[in-house]
Motif scaffolding. Structure first.
Motif, PDB file in Angstrom:
ATOM      1  N   MET A   1     -31.971   7.479 108.227  1.00 55.15           N
ATOM      2  CA  MET A   1     -32.802   8.277 108.634  1.00 55.15           C
ATOM      3  C   MET A   1     -32.129   9.388 108.022  1.00 55.15           C
ATOM      4  N   ASP A   2     -30.635   8.742 109.315  1.00 56.52           N
ATOM      5  CA  ASP A   2     -30.219  10.278 109.669  1.00 56.52           C
ATOM      6  C   ASP A   2     -29.344  11.117 108.805  1.00 56.52           C
ATOM      7  N   ILE A   3     -29.276  10.546 108.085  1.00 56.06           N
ATOM      8  CA  ILE A   3     -28.214  11.434 106.873  1.00 56.06           C
ATOM      9  C   ILE A   3     -29.239  12.087 106.260  1.00 56.06           C
ATOM     10  N   VAL A   4     -30.764  11.669 106.123  1.00 54.87           N
ATOM     11  CA  VAL A   4     -31.232  12.420 105.580  1.00 54.87           C
ATOM     12  C   VAL A   4     -31.378  13.611 106.605  1.00 54.87           C
ATOM     13  N   LEU A   5     -31.909  13.319 107.496  1.00 56.05           N
ATOM     14  CA  LEU A   5     -32.009  14.614 108.835  1.00 56.05           C
ATOM     15  C   LEU A   5     -31.113  15.283 109.073  1.00 56.05           C
ATOM     16  N   TYR A   6     -29.462  14.546 108.758  1.00 54.32           N
ATOM     17  CA  TYR A   6     -28.507  16.011 108.834  1.00 54.32           C
ATOM     18  C   TYR A   6     -28.365  16.965 107.654  1.00 54.32           C
ATOM     19  N   ALA A   7     -28.594  16.270 106.339  1.00 55.80           N
ATOM     20  CA  ALA A   7     -28.815  16.712 105.374  1.00 55.80           C
ATOM     21  C   ALA A   7     -29.608  17.855 105.295  1.00 55.80           C
ATOM     22  N   LEU A   8     -31.130  17.789 105.956  1.00 55.23           N
ATOM     23  CA  LEU A   8     -31.902  18.669 106.015  1.00 55.23           C
ATOM     24  C   LEU A   8     -31.265  19.918 106.689  1.00 55.23           C
ATOM     25  N   THR A   9     -31.003  19.575 107.609  1.00 52.61           N
ATOM     26  CA  THR A   9     -30.672  20.466 108.209  1.00 52.61           C
ATOM     27  C   THR A   9     -30.104  21.455 108.108  1.00 52.61           C
ATOM     28  N   ALA A  10     -28.917  21.349 107.829  1.00 49.19           N
ATOM     29  CA  ALA A  10     -27.587  21.381 107.282  1.00 49.19           C
ATOM     30  C   ALA A  10     -28.455  22.394 105.955  1.00 49.19           C
ATOM     31  N   LEU A  11     -29.160  21.868 104.947  1.00 45.03           N
ATOM     32  CA  LEU A  11     -29.352  22.908 104.044  1.00 45.03           C
ATOM     33  C   LEU A  11     -30.611  24.141 104.327  1.00 45.03           C
ATOM     34  N   LEU A  12     -31.462  24.047 105.503  1.00 44.18           N
ATOM     35  CA  LEU A  12     -32.643  24.916 106.070  1.00 44.18           C
ATOM     36  C   LEU A  12     -31.752  25.643 106.155  1.00 44.18           C
ATOM     37  N   TYR A  13     -31.082  25.302 107.559  1.00 45.26           N
ATOM     38  CA  TYR A  13     -30.007  26.672 108.293  1.00 45.26           C
ATOM     39  C   TYR A  13     -28.979  27.345 107.505  1.00 45.26           C
ATOM     40  N   GLY A  14     -28.350  26.919 106.286  1.00 45.02           N
ATOM     41  CA  GLY A  14     -27.821  27.051 105.222  1.00 45.02           C
ATOM     42  C   GLY A  14     -28.425  27.755 104.723  1.00 45.02           C
ATOM     43  N   GLY A  15     -29.153  27.560 103.860  1.00 45.36           N
ATOM     44  CA  GLY A  15     -30.549  28.545 103.168  1.00 45.36           C
ATOM     45  C   GLY A  15     -30.274  29.828 103.921  1.00 45.36           C
ATOM     46  N   LEU A  16     -31.025  29.488 105.163  1.00 38.76           N
ATOM     47  CA  LEU A  16     -31.512  30.459 105.419  1.00 38.76           C
ATOM     48  C   LEU A  16     -30.523  31.902 106.122  1.00 38.76           C
ATOM     49  N   ALA A  17     -29.661  31.145 106.243  1.00 41.26           N
ATOM     50  CA  ALA A  17     -27.841  32.312 106.391  1.00 41.26           C
ATOM     51  C   ALA A  17     -27.725  32.825 105.200  1.00 41.26           C
ATOM     52  N   VAL A  18     -27.954  32.177 104.112  1.00 46.52           N
ATOM     53  CA  VAL A  18     -27.868  32.498 102.721  1.00 46.52           C
ATOM     54  C   VAL A  18     -28.553  34.151 102.071  1.00 46.52           C
ATOM     55  N   ILE A  19     -29.655  33.414 102.455  1.00 46.60           N
ATOM     56  CA  ILE A  19     -30.888  34.395 102.678  1.00 46.60           C
ATOM     57  C   ILE A  19     -30.562  35.567 103.340  1.00 46.60           C
ATOM     58  N   GLY A  20     -30.343  35.722 104.377  1.00 48.21           N
ATOM     59  CA  GLY A  20     -29.922  36.518 105.728  1.00 48.21           C
ATOM     60  C   GLY A  20     -28.980  37.148 105.049  1.00 48.21           C
ATOM     61  N   TRP A  21     -27.978  37.105 105.193  1.00 46.62           N
ATOM     62  CA  TRP A  21     -26.835  37.410 103.765  1.00 46.62           C
ATOM     63  C   TRP A  21     -26.971  38.421 103.079  1.00 46.62           C
ATOM     64  N   ARG A  22     -27.498  37.654 102.093  1.00 49.65           N
ATOM     65  CA  ARG A  22     -28.092  38.485 101.233  1.00 49.65           C
ATOM     66  C   ARG A  22     -28.817  39.687 101.488  1.00 49.65           C
ATOM     67  N   ALA A  23     -30.085  39.164 102.121  1.00 47.54           N
ATOM     68  CA  ALA A  23     -31.016  40.323 102.387  1.00 47.54           C
ATOM     69  C   ALA A  23     -29.734  41.757 102.594  1.00 47.54           C
ATOM     70  N   HIS A  24     -29.076  41.769 103.642  1.00 51.23           N
ATOM     71  CA  HIS A  24     -28.034  42.499 104.361  1.00 51.23           C
ATOM     72  C   HIS A  24     -27.642  42.919 103.664  1.00 51.23           C
ATOM     73  N   GLY A  25     -27.081  42.153 102.951  1.00 52.42           N
ATOM     74  CA  GLY A  25     -26.003  42.955 101.544  1.00 52.42           C
ATOM     75  C   GLY A  25     -26.825  44.044 100.956  1.00 52.42           C
TER      76      GLY A  25
END
Length: 300
Positions: free
Chosen positions: A1-25
């Motif tokens: 359960m914990d590893i799934v939450l770790y992966a999902l948390t990183a995926l959401l934060y990382g995805g939002l960061a990538v989207i934000g930096w691409r939009a910023h570019g």
């Protein structure tokens, strides 16, 4: 359960960061920036309200998942596990929460470009650096109150420090690099800074965060004294953690006093914020990193 939450948390934060930096570019491209007249804090690229709502909704999901992860990993069953990695994860979770609330009132996309990658990295750090088990007084109401107040204070000061970093970049651009950047078409740093509100708005936000954080840090020190007396049977000892906590409290208090009495502002005040935050980091996160990672001596 914990590893799934770790992966999902990183995926959401990382995805939002990538989207934000691409939009910023895209928003910071010279062809688009040339169509927007510059103002006191630079041009403001257009943003889509629907995209902002979707980003806030996704960030809310990321915060909910990260919060659940922190609860399950820090408080497994009736025990408590904590350490410098968990402290950083909780700090940037709270910082991201504060950023999410701020984003409803101010255009702070530029701040999100810093907060989201840091929150992503911090959320994964407990996987590499395990904490120590705290069993004797984890369930005590006074300890829980002390723990919650301290971590909220850390989160407020963390987001305040990021505000100060952005303001230092913006001031440097306005006073030293503006002509050079404009002659080169702006560059990605100029485009990043152009997503921020005016400096005066950022300054007001910064000192509101510091004021709230200072109140909570004061309560943290008071509850720490009461906690030490009631649960450990001894007064607060002035070890490295306490010394740095008191030092940071004095420094933030001096900053707020100087702001109120003498109108402190500008680069000197911003650097003072960062130095004070470093002292606060050394009070807990830094000391635990030294003991747990460098010296391999778990501390409670």
């Amino acid at each position: 359960m914990d590893i799934v939450l770790y992966a999902l948390t990183a995926l959401l934060y990382g995805g939002l960061a990538v989207i934000g930096w691409r939009a910023h570019g895209g928003a910071g491209a010279p062809s688009m920036r040339a169509c927007v007249p510059p103002g006191p804090a630079g041009p403001r690229p257009p943003s889509s309200p629907s995209a902002s709502r979707a980003t806030r909704a996704l960030l809310f999901v990321a915060l909910a998942v990260h919060g659940l992860l922190l609860h399950l990993t820090i408080f497994p069953h009736d025990a408590m596990v904590f350490g410098f990695a968990f402290a950083l994860s909780a700090m940037f979770w709270l910082g991201a929460c504060i950023y999410w609330i701020e984003s409803f009132f101010f255009p702070l996309e530029g701040l999100g470009l810093l907060v989201l990658p840091l929150a992503c990295v911090a959320s994964l750090m407990p996987l590499a650096f395990g904490g120590v088990h705290v069993l004797s007084y984890a369930a005590a109401p006074l300890f829980k109150l002390h723990f919650i107040i301290a971590n909220v204070a850390y989160g407020l000061f963390a987001i305040a420090a990021l505000h100060a970093v952005l303001m230092l970049f913006a001031e440097r651009r306005l006073h030293r690099l503006r002509s050079a950047m404009e002659s080169q078409g702006g560059g990605w740093i100029a485009g990043w800074l152009d997503t921020l509100p005016p400096l005066l708005t950022l300054e007001k936000l910064l000192f509101r965060l510091i004021g709230a954080g200072f109140v909570l840090l004061t309560l943290t020190l008071i509850s720490g004294v009461l906690f030490s007396e009631q649960l450990l049977g001894r007064p607060l000892t002035f070890d490295h953690k306490t010394v740095f906590a008191v030092l940071s409290w004095v420094m933030f208090g001096a900053l707020l006093t100087g702001r109120q009495v003498s109108g402190w502002r500008g680069r000197a005040a911003l650097r003072w914020v960062l130095v004070s935050f470093v002292a606060l980091l050394l009070a807990y996160v830094g000391s635990r990193f030294v003991f747990e990672v460098l010296l391999h001596r778990p501390v409670v």
